[in-house]
Design a protein around this motif. Structure first.
Motif, short mmCIF file in Angstrom:
data_model
loop_
_atom_site.label_atom_id
_atom_site.label_comp_id
_atom_site.label_asym_id
_atom_site.label_seq_id
_atom_site.Cartn_x
_atom_site.Cartn_y
_atom_site.Cartn_z
N GLU A 199 1.95 11.82 -3.56
CA GLU A 199 0.66 12.45 -3.85
C GLU A 199 0.70 13.88 -3.31
OE1 GLU A 199 -2.12 11.63 -5.46
OE2 GLU A 199 -1.26 9.71 -6.11
N LYS A 200 0.23 14.82 -4.14
CA LYS A 200 0.13 16.22 -3.73
C LYS A 200 -1.33 16.56 -3.48
CE LYS A 200 1.64 20.87 -5.08
NZ LYS A 200 2.37 21.67 -6.10
N ILE A 201 -1.60 17.25 -2.37
CA ILE A 201 -2.98 17.56 -1.98
C ILE A 201 -3.13 19.07 -1.85
CG2 ILE A 201 -4.73 17.27 -0.18
CD1 ILE A 201 -3.34 14.65 0.54
N TYR A 229 -0.73 23.69 0.08
CA TYR A 229 -0.69 22.29 -0.33
C TYR A 229 0.16 21.51 0.66
CZ TYR A 229 4.20 22.52 -1.75
OH TYR A 229 5.56 22.63 -1.73
N THR A 230 0.03 20.20 0.60
CA THR A 230 0.97 19.31 1.28
C THR A 230 1.21 18.12 0.37
OG1 THR A 230 1.52 18.26 3.38
CG2 THR A 230 -0.69 17.87 2.54
N GLN A 231 2.30 17.44 0.60
CA GLN A 231 2.69 16.31 -0.24
C GLN A 231 3.04 15.13 0.65
OE1 GLN A 231 5.02 17.04 -3.98
NE2 GLN A 231 6.59 15.92 -2.85
N LEU A 232 2.56 13.95 0.31
CA LEU A 232 2.87 12.78 1.12
C LEU A 232 3.55 11.70 0.29
CD1 LEU A 232 -0.28 10.60 1.69
CD2 LEU A 232 -0.46 12.74 0.47
N ASN A 233 4.48 11.02 0.94
CA ASN A 233 5.15 9.87 0.35
C ASN A 233 4.54 8.60 0.92
OD1 ASN A 233 6.96 11.54 -1.03
ND2 ASN A 233 8.32 11.63 0.75
N ILE A 234 4.12 7.69 0.06
CA ILE A 234 3.43 6.46 0.46
C ILE A 234 4.29 5.27 0.08
CG2 ILE A 234 1.27 5.16 0.34
CD1 ILE A 234 0.06 7.70 -1.00
N PHE A 293 4.84 16.64 3.90
CA PHE A 293 5.61 17.88 3.88
C PHE A 293 5.03 18.81 2.84
CE2 PHE A 293 8.97 20.71 2.50
CZ PHE A 293 9.47 21.17 3.71
N PRO A 294 4.86 20.09 3.13
CA PRO A 294 5.10 20.73 4.42
C PRO A 294 4.01 20.38 5.44
CG PRO A 294 4.20 22.31 2.91
CD PRO A 294 4.44 21.06 2.10
#
Length: 478
Positions: free
Chosen positions: A446-448, A406-411, A399-400
């Motif tokens: 993690e934010k990308i 940017y995008t952010q993922l939950n692992i 998300f988003p």
């Protein structure tokens, strides 16, 4: 006195073979697919005849004066080449022998698009509405609206008596790195830099002393690195393999120790343009060859593979050590770049001829196009030897999505392990990579930064050093 004779069509005589009249044609009720392979008479009814054609089985109950098409409920499709959408696993194009280029959209009944023998085709990786297909001798069609409308961008005459300047199944390739670039091969290499609006020769004309180009492979990261192989139209000249590092302006003969047999397909590693494979039909020598230096030297990777004609090779873009090859007897997989091979034909008919293999990027599945048994789809292979106690990590959310800056993922990490993160485009090219270090069991974020990524579809892969990975798709749209 009644005689039926068949060839391309059905002919009849009522005088013991004299005064043959054509009975079948392209209009109902006397429509029957052309090119007859066999004809069988019902021993209990002389008027009932069964005709086997390039289009399946036809039956006549009145000695050829009208026909019923009997093609439902079984599969005999003879596929050549396929392509699949990068974002929709239910959007597939396949060219069939004498049965059009057909499109799959999730319905078991594929829809015909362009007639003739369906040959090479392509779906643009960023836009499903932009597609290409072709029929024999390099006649290429293009659409910008998924075949609501279409037009021809490359046109060549075809002579059924031979003497054509292109292969029957002539290749064209839309470049992964720039979809404005299209290479097409006959006895000359042609290049379009304007998405098919115009084509111009590159390199010598004719390309190889009159040999015709049978296969083309282009780097996924550059339009300048091209490989191709040529074959003699008359069967007397030797087969050659070539390479160009400058967009086709100059070519180097890299045939070397490769066999003088028909090369069916060349494939370039999507992450390393110097790693290239070529597969051969025929018998008696190697069938799968690999070069790690742009074709300067070749290694025979055939190993334990059967001595049969091989037709295709594809590479898993998320793990380029995993290769799949198709031959006259199903599919084989290697987890080590070709040093060892394993059968991967479970679910297919016995001795299925596999003419093309394509990996669907969206759902990460393998599509096999067979010559006689239609199209198959299955999960990609998983290497053996991974501990059963190791369970896959999970990318729980991105998300988003679509992402702008940017995008952010939950692992979710199932087992503590050293891990890394990769962002790849649909061709497998790594756009971003980060070592995550030792991740403890549990949830991580993690934010990308996506500001430097072009608009399009990407895949995030989190992989630990025990070989377990999780992959999820996202879209960049600035």
């Amino acid at each position: 006195q009644n005689v039926l004779a068949v060839g391309v069509e059905v002919f009849a005589s009522t005088t013991g073979g004299g005064n043959m009249n054509q009975l079948s044609n392209l209009s109902w009720p006397t429509y029957m697919h052309s090119d007859v392979h066999d004809i069988i008479s019902n021993p209990l009814d002389d008027n009932k005849i069964y005709v086997i054609t390039d289009g399946g089985l036809f039956r006549t109950n009145n000695f050829g004066n009208s026909y019923d098409e009997c093609v439902d409920g079984y599969v005999t499709s003879q596929g050549y080449i396929a392509s699949v959408s990068s974002t929709n696993p239910d959007m597939i194009l396949t060219g069939y022998q004498d049965n059009y280029t057909n499109q799959y959209t999730g319905n078991p009944y594929w829809g015909g698009i362009i007639g003739g023998d369906g040959c090479y085709n392509s779906i643009d990786k960023n836009n499903d509405q932009l597609q290409y297909c072709s029929w024999q001798y390099l006649n290429v069609m293009q659409t910008f609206d998924n075949w609501t409308g279409n037009f021809q961008i490359f046109q060549t005459p075809g002579d059924p008596n031979g003497g054509n300047h292109e292969a029957f199944l002539a290749p064209f390739v839309v470049c992964e790195s720039n979809n404005q670039y299209i290479y097409a091969g006959g006895d000359t290499m042609f290049l379009s830099t304007d998405q098919g609006a115009s084509f111009n020769p590159v390199g010598p004309t004719p390309f190889d002393g009159g040999n015709i180009i049978l296969t083309i492979a282009v780097s996924s990261t550059s339009t300048d690195t091209i490989y191709c192989a040529t074959v003699p139209p008359n069967g007397t000249n030797p087969v050659h393999v070539f390479r160009s590092f400058n967009g086709g302006s100059t070519w180097t003969n890299i045939t070397g120790t490769l066999p003088n047999r028909y090369p069916r397909r060349m494939t370039v590693n999507p992450l390393n343009s110097n790693e290239v494979y070529i597969v051969y039909s025929g018998f008696g020598t190697g069938h799968v060859f690999k070069s790690m230096n742009g074709g300067t030297t070749w290694n025979d990777m055939t190993g334990t593979l059967p001595d049969l004609p091989f037709h295709c090779l594809t590479i898993d873009p998320l793990d380029t050590n995993i290769l799949y090859v198709g031959c006259d007897n199903n599919v084989f997989v290697s987890f080590s770049g070709g040093t060892a091979w394993f059968d991967y034909s479970t679910g297919m008919h016995e001795a299925t001829m596999v003419f093309d293999l394509v990996i669907s990027p969206f759902d990460h599945k393998l599509i096999a196009v067979t010559h006689g048994s239609g199209v198959y789809k299955r999960d990609l292979a998983v290497p053996t030897g991974i501990s059963a106690s190791v369970t896959p990590d999970v990318i729980q959310n991105i998300f988003p999505n679509p992402a702008d800056d940017y995008t952010q993922l939950n692992i979710i990490i199932r087992n503590e392990a050293m891990s890394n993160l990769r962002v790849m485009d649909v061709s497998g090219k790594i756009s971003y990579e980060k070592e995550l270090g030792l991740l403890q069991t549990g949830s991580h974020t993690e934010k990308i930064d996506t500001r430097n990524l072009r608009n399009g579809v990407y895949f995030i892969s989190v992989r630990n050093y025990e070989g377990v990975s999780a992959t999820k798709k996202f879209i960049v749209n600035h």
